[in-house]
Design an enzyme around this catalytic site. Structure first.
Site, short mmCIF file in Angstrom:
data_model
loop_
_atom_site.label_atom_id
_atom_site.label_comp_id
_atom_site.label_asym_id
_atom_site.label_seq_id
_atom_site.Cartn_x
_atom_site.Cartn_y
_atom_site.Cartn_z
N VAL A 1 14.97 10.81 -112.81
CA VAL A 1 13.80 10.05 -113.73
C VAL A 1 14.52 9.63 -114.93
CG1 VAL A 1 11.78 10.21 -114.87
CG2 VAL A 1 11.77 11.25 -112.66
N ILE B 1 18.60 9.71 -119.55
CA ILE B 1 17.65 10.31 -120.56
C ILE B 1 17.26 11.74 -120.12
CG2 ILE B 1 15.65 10.14 -121.74
CD1 ILE B 1 15.52 7.07 -121.32
N GLY C 1 17.12 7.80 -115.63
CA GLY C 1 18.60 8.01 -115.40
C GLY C 1 19.38 8.86 -116.30
N GLU D 1 16.99 -5.94 -107.12
CA GLU D 1 17.39 -6.24 -105.68
C GLU D 1 16.93 -7.54 -105.21
OE1 GLU D 1 19.11 -4.00 -104.14
OE2 GLU D 1 18.98 -2.39 -105.32
N LYS E 1 8.70 7.99 -109.91
CA LYS E 1 9.06 9.05 -110.96
C LYS E 1 8.07 9.58 -111.86
CE LYS E 1 13.14 5.83 -111.64
NZ LYS E 1 13.47 4.28 -112.34
#
Length: 432
Positions: free
Chosen positions: A144, A148, A146, A201, A216
């Site tokens: 969740v 952090i 990245g 994407e 998340k």
């Protein structure tokens, strides 16, 4: 005469560091960044021994030590042999085949570090039980936001509080798109730019529809609110209906628009949603730009705690992964966060922004006001910008805090108005 004493010198803390052999499953953006850190920084006790990837020959790089085994066959690495890895780092993403790899590793007593939010959101409890049953560890600090440290923050820094609300920006792709739209870019070119830069994407549905953020949010709800919810039970609304005119009206209201993931306890029940919302400009959540993430945890005792930083990208996410590995090498373990199954709803009492697009004629506003009045919903403001043709006229109504279900009934009646050219856009407004 005073007596002289020798200064007190603190003795060094003895730290036992385990030696761990690391196998990387996935050598994409994050996987290669994890390898860089392991090779260049050489954290104590961590040794990269295997890299597993499809078509592995096209992934080989000369800066990885020659002692590292490259393979495209996961089964040859997950044998549980003495020469095999002590920890696998799963960075392939998705439910399968990543789930099969993780289960096989844990069943063999091999610990797992992963950034796979979907796997943890849907199967985290099962995998944690499997790890415990086989003397292994499962860590997912990178799953969740990245880089952090919100998950370690919840497990170690806020475990003593009673968390009442979690809200934040959990998807960097949507934040990039919306913060560009805030500067006047339309949705389509903002999305195209995100795709060009590798933030989105080719099929961006997971991000723009809110599915990535709700996975998340489900993880955060389990750790912060101590509730188990299925990600698909969390309402997700897309950002695709937001247009440039909405940002223009938002500015008139001293707000901007962000995709917000929000979960809270309300009057004894649980509500959660992921959707674009109006955010006051003085809110920390309005300050996030580009691919930055931000999470605000509201505790009963500690109040608001804000986590912010780069929520995506190879290096920030890799830092979180390697931090979990360092913790394993030094013998740390996750704090048990007991949770219980819970039913999640969408019933919140918040103000709303409602944008209409009409073929103008007399009585439209009166009809809207009447439908809202039937549900005891009070109008707050009506905004109409000049310069638009009367047969394609956008205008906005804001309403005072009201129950979500009441507004839904009112909008269903309003949608029958013949002059409406499209379904009204309803955005919740975060209160100042």
């Amino acid at each position: 005469m005073s007596q002289l004493t020798s200064p007190v010198v603190a003795s060094p803390v003895s730290t036992s560091v385990r030696s761990l052999k690391i196998a990387l499953f996935g050598f994409g953006t994050v996987g290669s960044s994890v390898a860089r850190i392991l090779v260049e920084s050489a954290p104590a006790g961590l040794k990269l021994t295997h890299i597993v990837n499809r078509n592995v020959d096209r992934k080989r790089v000369d800066w990885v030590p020659s002692s590292v085994v490259w393979s495209d066959d996961p089964d040859t690495v997950l044998t549980g042999d003495a020469d095999g890895p002590d920890v696998i780092v799963e960075l392939a993403g998705g439910l399968e085949p990543a789930g099969a790899w993780v289960r096989k590793a844990l069943a063999a007593g091999i610990s797992v570090v992963t950034a796979n939010k979907k796997l943890i959101a849907f199967h985290g409890l099962e995998l944690e039980a499997l790890a415990a049953a086989n003397g292994a560890h499962l860590l997912y600090g990178a799953a969740v936001a990245g880089g952090i440290p919100v998950i370690p923050g919840l497990e170690h820094g806020l475990a003593g509080d009673h968390v009442e609300r979690v809200e934040g920006i959990l998807n960097g792709t949507c934040n990039f798109i919306l913060s560009n739209m805030e500067q006047g870019v339309d949705y389509a070119p903002a999305l195209a730019e995100a795709q060009r830069l590798g933030y989105a994407e080719a099929d961006p549905t997971e991000d723009v529809a809110g599915y990535d953020a709700r996975a998340k949010l489900a993880i955060l709800m389990r750790l912060a609110l101590r509730v188990q919810v299925h990600p698909e039970d969390i309402q997700a609304c897309p950002i695709t209906d937001v247009t440039a005119i909405d940002f223009s009206y938002a500015r008139d209201l001293n707000c901007t628009i962000r995709q917000i993931a929000r979960a809270e306890r309300v009057g004894g029940h649980l509500a959660a949603t992921v959707r674009p919302m109006l955010v006051p400009l003085n809110s920390p959540l309005a300050w996030s730009r580009g691919t930055e993430n931000m999470v605000v945890i509201t505790g009963h005792y500690g109040g608001d705690v804000v986590f912010s930083g780069h929520g995506a990208g190879g290096h920030p996410t890799a830092v979180a992964v390697v931090s979990d590995l360092v913790g394993l090498a030094q013998g740390s373990c996750r704090i048990a966060m007991p949770s219980a199954p819970a039913k999640v709803g969408t019933e919140l009492e918040v103000p709303h922004y409602i944008r209409f697009l009409v073929n103008d004629r007399p009585g439209i506003v009166a009809g809207i006001a009447g439908a809202l009045a039937k549900e005891n919903i009070n109008l707050n403001a009506i905004l109409q910008k000049p310069g638009f043709p009367l047969d394609h006229l956008p205008f906005v109504v804001t309403v005072e805090p009201c129950r979500t279900s009441a507004l839904k009934r009112a909008l269903k009646e309003i949608s029958q108005t013949p002059a409406l050219l499209e379904k009204p856009l309803d955005l919740q407004m975060l209160e100042k």
